[in-house]
Motif scaffolding. Structure first.
Motif, PDB file in Angstrom:
ATOM      1  N   ALA A 119       0.507  -1.028   0.336  1.00  0.00           N
ATOM      2  CA  ALA A 119       0.050   0.130  -0.208  1.00  0.00           C
ATOM      3  C   ALA A 119       1.245   1.320   0.279  1.00  0.00           C
ATOM      4  CB  ALA A 119      -0.799  -0.304   0.908  1.00  0.00           C
ATOM      5  N   PRO A 120       1.418   1.148  -1.057  1.00  0.00           N
ATOM      6  CA  PRO A 120       2.535   2.386  -1.162  1.00  0.00           C
ATOM      7  C   PRO A 120       1.844   3.937  -1.141  1.00  0.00           C
ATOM      8  CG  PRO A 120       1.828   0.960  -3.791  1.00  0.00           C
ATOM      9  CD  PRO A 120       1.219   0.748  -2.452  1.00  0.00           C
ATOM     10  N   ASN A 121       0.440   4.340  -0.903  1.00  0.00           N
ATOM     11  CA  ASN A 121      -0.962   5.006  -1.222  1.00  0.00           C
ATOM     12  C   ASN A 121      -1.354   5.661   0.115  1.00  0.00           C
ATOM     13  OD1 ASN A 121      -1.336   7.778  -1.698  1.00  0.00           O
ATOM     14  ND2 ASN A 121      -2.034   7.348  -3.626  1.00  0.00           N
ATOM     15  N   PRO A 122      -1.146   5.096   1.037  1.00  0.00           N
ATOM     16  CA  PRO A 122      -2.437   5.046   1.895  1.00  0.00           C
ATOM     17  C   PRO A 122      -3.617   5.886   1.510  1.00  0.00           C
ATOM     18  CG  PRO A 122      -0.606   6.162   3.894  1.00  0.00           C
ATOM     19  CD  PRO A 122      -0.054   6.216   1.785  1.00  0.00           C
ATOM     20  N   LEU A 162       1.843  -2.185   4.405  1.00  0.00           N
ATOM     21  CA  LEU A 162       1.425  -2.551   4.034  1.00  0.00           C
ATOM     22  C   LEU A 162      -0.028  -2.875   4.715  1.00  0.00           C
ATOM     23  CD1 LEU A 162       4.483  -5.458   5.150  1.00  0.00           C
ATOM     24  CD2 LEU A 162       3.338  -5.400   3.051  1.00  0.00           C
ATOM     25  N   LEU A 163      -1.338  -3.271   3.625  1.00  0.00           N
ATOM     26  CA  LEU A 163      -2.716  -3.431   4.361  1.00  0.00           C
ATOM     27  C   LEU A 163      -2.742  -5.166   4.515  1.00  0.00           C
ATOM     28  CD1 LEU A 163      -5.941  -1.949   3.491  1.00  0.00           C
ATOM     29  CD2 LEU A 163      -5.720  -2.811   1.505  1.00  0.00           C
ATOM     30  N   ALA A 164      -2.959  -5.238   5.438  1.00  0.00           N
ATOM     31  CA  ALA A 164      -3.516  -6.606   5.814  1.00  0.00           C
ATOM     32  C   ALA A 164      -4.959  -6.599   5.188  1.00  0.00           C
ATOM     33  CB  ALA A 164      -3.361  -6.328   7.272  1.00  0.00           C
ATOM     34  N   TYR A 165      -5.381  -8.629   4.902  1.00  0.00           N
ATOM     35  CA  TYR A 165      -6.608  -8.765   4.802  1.00  0.00           C
ATOM     36  C   TYR A 165      -6.450 -10.221   5.100  1.00  0.00           C
ATOM     37  CZ  TYR A 165      -4.779 -10.757   0.226  1.00  0.00           C
ATOM     38  OH  TYR A 165      -3.950 -12.028   0.054  1.00  0.00           O
TER      39      TYR A 165
END
Length: 650
Positions: free
Chosen positions: A474-477, A510-513
């Motif tokens: 997730a480079p761009n929040p 990073l985006l967790a899922y």
């Protein structure tokens, strides 16, 4: 003139038994080279001896996967795909498997260039594939050595390790005699074609024989997986004209709550503890933690407290301590959050295998076995005894399938915990961090004559969907990637993930899922670690520290059911009802009150203040008063597994 690039057909590992970490005798180990082996610092003589991870795009990694992919397509696809045998590559190693290179060289300036496919200049550059679930000592040294295990993973539907012919699964098997060397034909890149039916896998410059696993006759009952395998997408099964990934997994719909307790427990941030559970609870009178049974809970109307619980302390058969009231979740911890301390009596320390029902409590109290605190030791031993039990409750339906009676339940008391149908539980499988969202709790009763397999036995299965914690870049929040989501993931898991990402995204990019790994699978009761708990409620401090140290955000490694007793992986003993599981550890008059009704004066057990019985040999406040904290070893005990807050983040 530059050679044209070869187009390779990818082939995918269908499932995996690989593990990044393993639990060996209660100790969690990295399933790979140790930290010391990864240290690249030369010694005083300038000699290097270390391991390094081989990345996917490196020649040696590619070389292994081309050989494995070609052999796998040759055995699974047969002659129909002969034209693809030399143009096939395993897309990646099965999940949990990692390729390391052992680099060993002489002092600086003494190394001789070595011509090999890795382009090395060291004296030794051996590659090893780690990930086998028995630990880092069980590693594969070549593609040929790993191929039988890969073939077993790809083709054996029973996942029975006895069907695998690799040298680790079948160390006692006889070596197959190699054929006499023939005239050396012209070699083509990586793999060569053979005419006629294939009975062996061959690579460039060698003619090793790979034994194909013999299949066991299938039975009506699925075989137990130990250790269990898990799927990795996509599948290995080739389709005509093309090798395709498997169809998209569809999550199983969640069952609806059937009562107020189940509905409340499915919501986020309501109660940490549940009626009928064993918990650690803080006792203000002694400023120490004790062990007790939750007999009632409610939300106070006057808002004087967040929530309230009545706790029945666990004790020996000659004591009936009154119930105590706890008014905050901060003063409660799950039984599996901490490792049980050692007993206070030297006699019990010297006989750690003695159970609660084997203790001569009268002699212990009379001082025959020396000094100690009977109430404390009794509570520890009682909690351990309960950890080895289970109790099913609220039967929903009964059906018969292939002569086996199947009873479906809405919940189960598993050890110290209460688990509802429709909620997540922690698994022993894979690396120990996967979650099963339960959609069915089934008791199977096998009838028949005594000489028939499984006759007269009972087996408990939990059926549902397996999820694994995963992340996306997730480079761009402000523009997050689209992660897979589903309304069939329980609300508690979704809300906890939302909380994690609030810190994870801006800090780590990073985006967790929650990644769906398998749908509608059956898991044996002994493979359940225990309830799943929200990181955002129990492990905030550890999550924040892990993110700060760049260690990931998959929570804390908690104890599993069976760790405290050393029993480990076992279903345990079934009890008719929840109170029966406690025996004389609680007063005979003890009963559980379901629901969230606020108790009136008549409904209380003891006074409103609930001072309780002090765990001490003196009055509260005395310097000589005993406190359980004095004996609690939160660094773990020899038979107790991991402690709360200690472990690994992934």
């Amino acid at each position: 003139m530059a050679q044209p690039l070869t187009q390779f057909w990818p082939i995918f590992a269908g499932k995996s038994d690989g593990q990044d970490v393993v639990n060996q005798k209660g100790v969690v180990l990295r399933n790979g080279p140790t930290q010391e082996q990864l240290d690249r610092t030369p010694n005083e003589q300038g000699q290097s001896d270390y391991y390094r991870l081989i990345e996917k795009d490196e020649p040696k990694h590619t070389d292994w996967r081309k050989k494995l992919g070609g052999m796998l397509l040759r055995e699974v696809g047969g002659k129909e795909y002969e034209d693809k045998w030399t143009q096939c590559i395993l897309w990646d190693f099965p999940e949990g498997y990692r390729l390391y290179e052992h680099i060993k060289s002489k002092a600086n300036g003494e190394a001789k260039a070595v011509k090999n496919h890795s382009g090395g200049g060291h004296d030794r550059q051996d590659a090893y594939l780690y990930g086998y679930p028995k630990g880092p000592r069980k590693r594969f040294r070549s593609p040929i050595e790993f191929f039988p295990h890969l073939l077993w993973l790809s083709t054996d539907e029973t996942s029975d390790y006895q069907n695998c012919t690799c040298r680790i699964c079948s160390p006692m098997q006889m070596e197959v005699e190699k054929p006499a060397p023939a005239a050396k034909p012209e070699l083509k890149p990586d793999l060569k074609k053979e005419n006629g039916p294939m009975t062996a896998a061959q690579t460039v410059g060698r003619n090793p024989v790979v034994q194909i696993p013999m299949r066991r006759p299938s039975t009506g009952t699925p075989m137990t997986q130990s250790p269990s395998t898990k799927p990795a997408t996509p599948s290995t099964t080739p389709n005509p004209g093309q090798i395709r990934a498997p169809p998209r997994l569809e999550p199983t719909p969640l069952p609806q709550p059937r009562n107020i307790d189940q509905q409340v427990d499915s919501q986020y941030g309501k109660f940490v503890a549940r009626t009928g559970e064993v918990v650690w609870f803080f006792r203000p009178s002694t400023e120490a933690w004790g062990l007790g049974l939750v007999v009632r809970r409610w939300l106070p109307k006057d808002k004087a407290a967040d929530r309230c619980y009545y706790i029945q302390p666990l004790s020996h058969p000659f004591s009936e301590p009154p119930q105590e009231m706890v008014t905050s979740d901060q003063n409660l911890k799950p039984w599996l959050a901490w490792s049980a301390p050692s007993c206070t009596y030297a006699y019990l320390q010297q006989n750690p295998t003695l159970r609660y029902d084997q203790i001569d409590w009268h002699s212990l109290l009379s001082g025959r076995f020396g000094e100690g605190v009977a109430d404390v030791d009794a509570s520890i031993l009682a909690a351990k005894a309960i950890d080895t039990t289970y109790t099913l409750f609220e039967c929903l339906k009964t059906a018969t399938h292939m002569g086996v009676e199947e009873r479906h339940y809405n919940g189960i008391y598993l050890g110290a915990e209460k688990i509802w149908n429709g909620e997540p539980v922690r698994l022993r499988m894979a690396i120990g961090t996967d979650v099963l969202v339960v959609t069915s709790i089934i008791e199977k009763l096998y009838p028949g004559p005594p000489n028939q397999a499984n006759a007269g036995t009972t087996k408990i299965e939990l059926r549902g969907d397996v999820y694994s914690y995963d992340t996306l870049p997730a480079p761009n929040p402000n523009s997050l990637p689209q992660a897979p989501s589903s309304s069939n993931i329980p609300l508690r898991m979704r809300e906890d993930l939302r909380w994690r990402n609030h810190t994870l995204v801006p800090t780590t990019r990073l985006l967790a899922y929650w990644k769906l790994m398998r749908a509608n699978v059956s898991i044996n009761l002994e493979d359940i670690k225990g309830r799943w708990y929200e990181t955002s409620i129990l492990f905030v401090e550890f999550f924040t520290k892990a993110i700060k140290n760049n260690e990931g955000g998959n929570g804390v490694w908690m104890n599993a059911r069976g760790d405290a007793t050393g029993v480990g992986k076992a279903a345990g003993t079934q009890q008719a009802n929840r109170i029966a599981a406690f025996g004389p550890a609680v007063p005979k008059s003890t009963h559980l009150t379901e629901g969230l009704d606020v108790p009136d004066e008549q409904g209380k057990s003891g006074s409103a203040a609930m001072p309780g019985m002090e765990l001490g040999v003196g009055a509260a406040g005395n310097e000589g008063a005993f406190q359980l904290d004095d004996f609690m070893n939160f660094d773990g005990t020899e038979d107790a597994g991991m402690t709360f807050g200690q472990g690994f983040t992934f």
